[in-house]
Design an enzyme around this catalytic site. Structure first.
Site, PDB file in Angstrom:
ATOM      1  N   TYR A 142       5.229  24.659 -21.732  1.00 53.23           N
ATOM      2  CA  TYR A 142       3.795  24.390 -21.559  1.00 53.23           C
ATOM      3  C   TYR A 142       3.224  23.569 -22.714  1.00 53.23           C
ATOM      4  O   TYR A 142       2.216  22.885 -22.559  1.00 53.23           O
ATOM      5  CB  TYR A 142       3.012  25.707 -21.483  1.00 53.23           C
ATOM      6  N   ASP A 224      16.797  33.499 -12.691  1.00 55.28           N
ATOM      7  CA  ASP A 224      16.867  33.352 -11.226  1.00 55.28           C
ATOM      8  C   ASP A 224      17.333  34.666 -10.582  1.00 55.28           C
ATOM      9  O   ASP A 224      16.784  35.112  -9.577  1.00 55.28           O
ATOM     10  CB  ASP A 224      17.761  32.168 -10.821  1.00 55.28           C
ATOM     11  N   ASP A 248       5.456  32.823 -15.892  1.00 51.29           N
ATOM     12  CA  ASP A 248       4.445  32.395 -14.923  1.00 51.29           C
ATOM     13  C   ASP A 248       4.952  32.665 -13.505  1.00 51.29           C
ATOM     14  O   ASP A 248       4.257  33.259 -12.676  1.00 51.29           O
ATOM     15  CB  ASP A 248       4.148  30.904 -15.133  1.00 51.29           C
TER      16      ASP A 248
HETATM   17  C1  IPM Z   1      -1.491  31.814 -14.927  1.00 49.10           C
HETATM   18  C2  IPM Z   1      -1.908  30.522 -14.316  1.00 49.10           C
HETATM   19  C3  IPM Z   1      -2.044  29.497 -15.420  1.00 49.10           C
HETATM   20  C4  IPM Z   1      -0.683  29.261 -16.012  1.00 49.10           C
HETATM   21  C5  IPM Z   1      -2.741  28.188 -15.033  1.00 49.10           C
HETATM   22  C6  IPM Z   1      -4.095  28.419 -14.400  1.00 49.10           C
HETATM   23  C7  IPM Z   1      -2.855  27.257 -16.212  1.00 49.10           C
HETATM   24  O1  IPM Z   1      -0.999  30.131 -13.319  1.00 49.10           O
HETATM   25  O2  IPM Z   1      -2.195  32.313 -15.806  1.00 49.10           O
HETATM   26  O3  IPM Z   1      -0.443  32.347 -14.515  1.00 49.10           O
HETATM   27  O4  IPM Z   1       0.121  28.478 -15.483  1.00 49.10           O
HETATM   28  O5  IPM Z   1      -0.387  29.871 -17.036  1.00 49.10           O
HETATM   29 MG    MG Z   2       0.464  31.608 -12.870  1.00 51.19          MG
END
Ligand code: IPM
Ligand code: MG
Length: 367
Positions: A142, A224, A248
C-alpha cells in the site's frame, strides 16, 4: 481530570447515518455510566473534498493526532470515482492511518448466535465463530516505493512495491502475540514465503518474536491456503496475523463468514501516547454503501461495535464494552433486524435509528 476526547469523522454515504446512532450510545454511557467524553466532529473523505478540495484537511489531521481516539464512519462514493488519485476519498483514510502510525489493525469476525443462519456457509461451520485478524496497516504494498505508472519503451508500466522492514514486522507480530495471550493462545501467521522474499522475512521475524511468547501456539500458512481454510473450517483459528494487502483480502473473506458486513467493527492501533493510551482509530469494516445511503436502511451495529472496541482498547472499560456487546446480542435475539439482516422468511425491518433506539433500550434494561 478532564474527560477523554473523541474525534468523530462520519465521512460519506451511510457514514453519517450510522454515526448518529453511535452518538446516542455515547450519550447513554455519559448519562447512565458516568463515562463522559469530549466529542468533536469533523469531515473526512468526499465530504472533506467537497468542503476543502482535499479528503483530509491538515487541521483535521492535527486534531486526529491530538485526541484520545478517532471514530470514523466510511469514505467514498460514485460521485468521487473520477477524481484524481491523490484526492480520492480513500486517500484521507490512508493518510490518517499512516500519520497516526496505526500499524496494528484488529478485525474480529464473530458470529452472533441469532445470525448463524445468515452465513452462506453451513450453520455448524460458523456458529460460535470468534476469530481475530490482525492486519499490518501502515506499510507493505500500500505504501512501498517505488510506485506509480511509468513509461517504459512504448508502453506504460504500473508499479507497486511490497516492502517490509524487520521492525515493522516485529511490532505488528508483537501486538498479535499479546492479543493471542488474552484470547485462545493460538496465532497463525499468513504470508507467501513460497514466492516472496518479504514473506520469508515475515516468517523469520514472527518466529523470533514468538520466542517471547512460549505459551502461544504459533503456526504458519501460505495466505492462499489461509483463504481456503477460512472458508473450509474457520474455527481452527484464534488470532491470524498478516500483511496489509493479504489482510485486506482475508478480512473481507472472514467478514462474510458472519453473514453480514454490517456487523463487523475494527480497531487500528499505534504506539502508546504520553497518557499510555495507544493512538487509535475505530471504524466499521463496511464501506460507505452508496446504494442505500440516505434511506434509513443501514445497519449501525458495526459502527456501534467499533465504539465498544474503543471502550475496551482505548479506555480500559472492558466491562462496559461487554455490556454494550451483550445489549446488541439481546436486540438480535429479540428479532430486531435491519434490512441487511432479513432472512428469506421476511418480516418488517427496523430503520437505522430504530436499531439504535432498540440498543439504547437494551442498555437501559442492563442496569
Ligand atoms: C479497508 C478498505 C480500505 C483498504 C480502502 C477503503 C482504502 O478496503 O479498510 O479494508 O483497502 O484498506
Ligand atoms: Mg478492505
Amino acid at each position: 481530570m478532564s474527560n477523554p476526547s473523541l474525534l468523530i469523522l462520519p465521512g460519506d454515504g451511510i457514514g453519517p447515518e450510522v454515526m448518529a446512532e453511535v452518538r446516542k450510545i455515547i450519550d447513554w454511557f455519559g448519562a447512565k455510566r458516568g463515562l463522559a467524553f469530549d466529542v468533536s466532529e469533523d469531515l473526512v473523505g468526499g465530504a472533506a473534498y467537497d468542503a476543502h478540495g482535499t479528503p483530509l484537511h491538515d487541521d483535521t489531521m492535527a486534531r486526529a493526532l491530538a485526541v484520545d481516539a478517532v471514530l470514523l464512519g466510511a469514505v467514498g462514493g460514485p460521485k468521487y470515482d473520477n477524481l484524481d488519485f491523490s484526492v480520492k476519498p480513500e486517500r484521507g483514510l490512508l493518510r490518517l492511518r499512516k500519520e497516526m502510525d496505526l500499524f496494528s489493525n484488529l478485525r474480529p469476525a464473530q458470529c452472533f448466535d441469532a445470525l448463524a443462519d445468515f452465513s452462506s456457509l453451513k450453520k455448524d461451520v460458523v456458529a460460535g465463530l470468534d476469530i481475530m485478524i490482525v492486519r499490518e496497516l501502515t506499510s507493505g504494498v500500500y505504501f512501498g516505493e517505488p510506485r506509480g505508472i511509468f513509461e517504459e519503451g512504448n508502453e506504460r508500466v504500473g508499479v507497486n512495491t511490497q516492502r517490509y522492514t524487520e521492525s515493522e514486522i516485529a511490532r505488528v507480530a508483537k501486538s498479535a502475540f499479546e492479543l493471542a495471550m488474552r484470547r485462545g493462545k493460538k496465532l497463525c501467521s499468513m504470508e507467501k514465503a513460497n514466492v516472496m522474499e518479504s514473506g520469508i522475512l515475515w516468517r523469520e521475524v514472527v518466529i523470533e518474536v514468538g520466542k517471547d511468547y512460549p505459551e502461544v501456539e504459533l503456526s504458519h500458512m501460505y495466505a492462499d491456503n489461509g483463504a481456503m481454510q477460512l472458508v473450509r473450517w474457520p474455527k481452527q483459528f484464534d488470532v491470524i496475523v498478516t500483511d496489509n494487502l493479504f489482510g485486506d483480502l482475508l478480512s473481507d473473506c472472514a467478514a462474510m463468514l458472519t453473514g453480514s458486513l454490517g456487523m463487523l467493527p475494527s480497531a487500528s492501533l499505534g504506539a502508546p501516547m504520553a497518557n499510555g493510551r495507544p493512538k487509535a482509530l475505530y471504524e466499521p469494516v463496511h464501506g460507505s454503501a452508496p446504494d442505500i445511503a440516505g434511506q434509513a436502511k443501514a445497519n449501525p451495529i458495526a459502527c456501534i461495535l467499533s465504539f465498544a472496541m474503543a471502550l475496551r482498547y482505548s479506555f480500559d472499560q472492558g466491562a462496559e464494552a461487554a455490556r454494550l456487546e451483550a445489549a446488541i446480542q439481546q436486540v438480535l435475539a429479540d428479532g430486531v433486524r435491519t434490512a441487511d439482516l432479513m432472512g428469506p422468511e421476511g418480516g418488517v425491518p427496523v430503520t437505522t435509528s430504530g436499531m439504535g433506539d432498540a440498543i439504547v433500550k437494551a442498555l437501559d434494561a442492563s442496569l
